[in-house]
Write an enzyme that holds these catalytic residues in place. Structure first.
Site, PDB file in Angstrom:
ATOM      1  N   LYS A   1      -2.944 -16.593 -64.188  1.00 18.76           N
ATOM      2  CA  LYS A   1      -3.002 -15.921 -62.884  1.00 18.76           C
ATOM      3  C   LYS A   1      -4.120 -14.878 -62.894  1.00 18.76           C
ATOM      4  CE  LYS A   1       1.980 -16.569 -62.210  1.00 18.76           C
ATOM      5  NZ  LYS A   1       1.994 -17.396 -61.011  1.00 18.76           N
TER       6      LYS A   1
ATOM      7  N   ASP B   1      11.738 -10.822 -74.200  1.00 16.92           N
ATOM      8  CA  ASP B   1      10.302 -10.755 -73.953  1.00 16.92           C
ATOM      9  C   ASP B   1       9.713 -12.149 -74.117  1.00 16.92           C
ATOM     10  OD1 ASP B   1       7.555 -10.380 -73.984  1.00 16.92           O
ATOM     11  OD2 ASP B   1       7.629  -8.554 -75.174  1.00 16.92           O
TER      12      ASP B   1
ATOM     13  N   ASP C   1      13.503 -14.554 -69.646  1.00 17.64           N
ATOM     14  CA  ASP C   1      12.998 -13.600 -68.654  1.00 17.64           C
ATOM     15  C   ASP C   1      13.772 -12.300 -68.784  1.00 17.64           C
ATOM     16  OD1 ASP C   1      11.875 -12.345 -66.314  1.00 17.64           O
ATOM     17  OD2 ASP C   1      11.509 -14.321 -65.499  1.00 17.64           O
TER      18      ASP C   1
ATOM     19  N   ASP D   1       5.128 -19.970 -66.033  1.00 17.67           N
ATOM     20  CA  ASP D   1       4.487 -19.506 -64.799  1.00 17.67           C
ATOM     21  C   ASP D   1       4.609 -17.982 -64.715  1.00 17.67           C
ATOM     22  OD1 ASP D   1       3.117 -20.011 -62.384  1.00 17.67           O
ATOM     23  OD2 ASP D   1       4.972 -19.917 -61.234  1.00 17.67           O
TER      24      ASP D   1
ATOM     25  N   SER E   1      12.460 -16.596 -64.138  1.00 17.08           N
ATOM     26  CA  SER E   1      13.068 -16.156 -62.873  1.00 17.08           C
ATOM     27  C   SER E   1      12.065 -16.279 -61.707  1.00 17.08           C
ATOM     28  CB  SER E   1      13.522 -14.700 -63.012  1.00 17.08           C
ATOM     29  OG  SER E   1      14.175 -14.268 -61.847  1.00 17.08           O
ATOM     30  N   PRO E   2      12.528 -16.722 -60.534  1.00 14.00           N
ATOM     31  CA  PRO E   2      13.911 -17.021 -60.124  1.00 14.00           C
ATOM     32  C   PRO E   2      14.389 -18.422 -60.498  1.00 14.00           C
ATOM     33  CG  PRO E   2      12.449 -17.292 -58.253  1.00 14.00           C
ATOM     34  CD  PRO E   2      11.590 -16.794 -59.377  1.00 14.00           C
TER      35      PRO E   2
END
Length: 339
Positions: free
Chosen positions: A296, A251, A231, A267, A212-213
């Site tokens: 990240k 999950d 998601d 991502d 998502s999105p």
């Protein structure tokens, strides 16, 4: 000496990355280029945008002298019948003067090749495609009007060191644009594909973790691929209605496909160690054939975690890359092909 062009504002991080690899590197305060006496044994540098192996410092006052110097460097090194590329760019100033000077040097070089070495001129190619085992790369970066560095990477070095040497000028890939995408995150997929030299194709299967999105699923669906999106939250309405998308509210860290898929794309917003472990688990289980996974970060304290990935992932891959993409923020993207 080897010269590295760091990711913008990441020179100190590249110096630290090299230091952790046992290489004492220094950053030139004037140019921002990184100088090192050796290449890392594990040739994956997340914060290097481009690498100039065995670079020599050049000081030439005129356009013609620069052209002559480059010809002298490549004479007898590049095979006449094999393709080679020339990357020539300025690393000084903010205006057009440096670009104009590079254009003049290239023109002078072509004129000299036409007169002296037509075979080399015929094999000079303009391309940003993945290097073949026969492709050589000549790089010249101007640090001022009369100074710079020249690096000659004879085949098959560019292909062998494709994790360090980019086929893109200065290692820079322009951001993709698509206003119909759910978010700008889609550009990370496009850039990873370009750097890898492979892309998601029609009929292939993809798993998108933390979808998502839906920007990464959007790219795959636009290509005609089949996507399983995982998601806690649904994707954009039009993607949810697409017959090639299967959505599971689950999950992402626990999901596994019933059979290996062509692409794992991920991502997901998570701590870098969790994303790193997820990628390694999928690689060890051979759950995918290709992958694009974002790590990240918050700050820079956990950049050292990538060192483990450099050791553990490549033996499981036929091709492995790790870099901060032009489209990344405080992120690094791992992508590649599974062995």
């Amino acid at each position: 000496m080897h010269v590295f062009l760091p990711v913008i504002d990441c020179g100190p991080f590249l110096v630290e990355e090299l230091k952790r690899a046992g290489i004492a590197a220094t950053e030139d305060a004037m140019t921002g280029l990184i100088h090192a006496p050796a290449l890392p044994d594990l040739p994956w540098l997340a914060f290097a945008r481009q690498t100039l192996p065995e670079a020599t410092e050049v000081k030439e006052a005129s356009i013609n002298a620069w052209a002559d110097h480059i010809i002298t460097r490549i004479a007898g090194i590049l095979p006449d019948a094999q393709p080679w590329r020339l990357h020539l760019w300025p690393a000084y100033g903010e205006g057009k003067a440096g670009l104009h000077r590079c254009d003049l040097i290239r023109t002078a070089l072509n004129e000299r090749l036409k007169k002296r070495r037509r075979a080399l001129l015929r094999s000079l190619e303009e391309s940003a495609s993945a290097f073949s085992s026969e492709t050589s790369l000549v790089q010249a970066v101007l640090t001022g009007p009369d100074a710079g560095f020249v690096s000659v990477s004879a085949a098959p070095q560019p292909s062998q060191l494709r994790s360090l040497i980019s086929p893109f000028l200065g290692g820079d890939v322009p951001h993709a644009e698509d206003k119909a995408a759910p978010s700008r995150a889609f550009a990370k997929v496009i850039e990873s594909e370009l750097r890898l030299g492979q892309q998601i194709e029609s009929g292939q299967t993809c798993v998108d973790l933390g979808a998502s999105p839906g920007s990464w699923s959007y790219v795959a669906i636009q290509r005609g691929a089949y996507v399983t999106a995982i998601d806690r939250s649904p994707l954009r309405d039009d993607l949810m209605r697409n017959p090639r998308l299967s959505f599971q509210q689950a999950d992402a860290f626990k999901f596994r496909p019933q059979q290996p898929v062509d692409w794992l794309i991920c991502d997901i917003i998570a701590a870098p160690q969790r994303s790193l472990d997820l990628l390694l688990d999928w690689l060890r289980e051979r759950q995918m054939r290709r992958f694009i996974v974002t790590l990240k970060f918050k700050g820079s304290d956990e950049y050292h975690l990538m060192d483990a990935l450099k050791e553990l992932a490549p033996p499981l891959c036929a091709d492995f890359r790790l870099t901060r993409l032009c489209a990344n923020k405080n992120e690094v993207t791992a992508f590649g092909v599974v062995a």
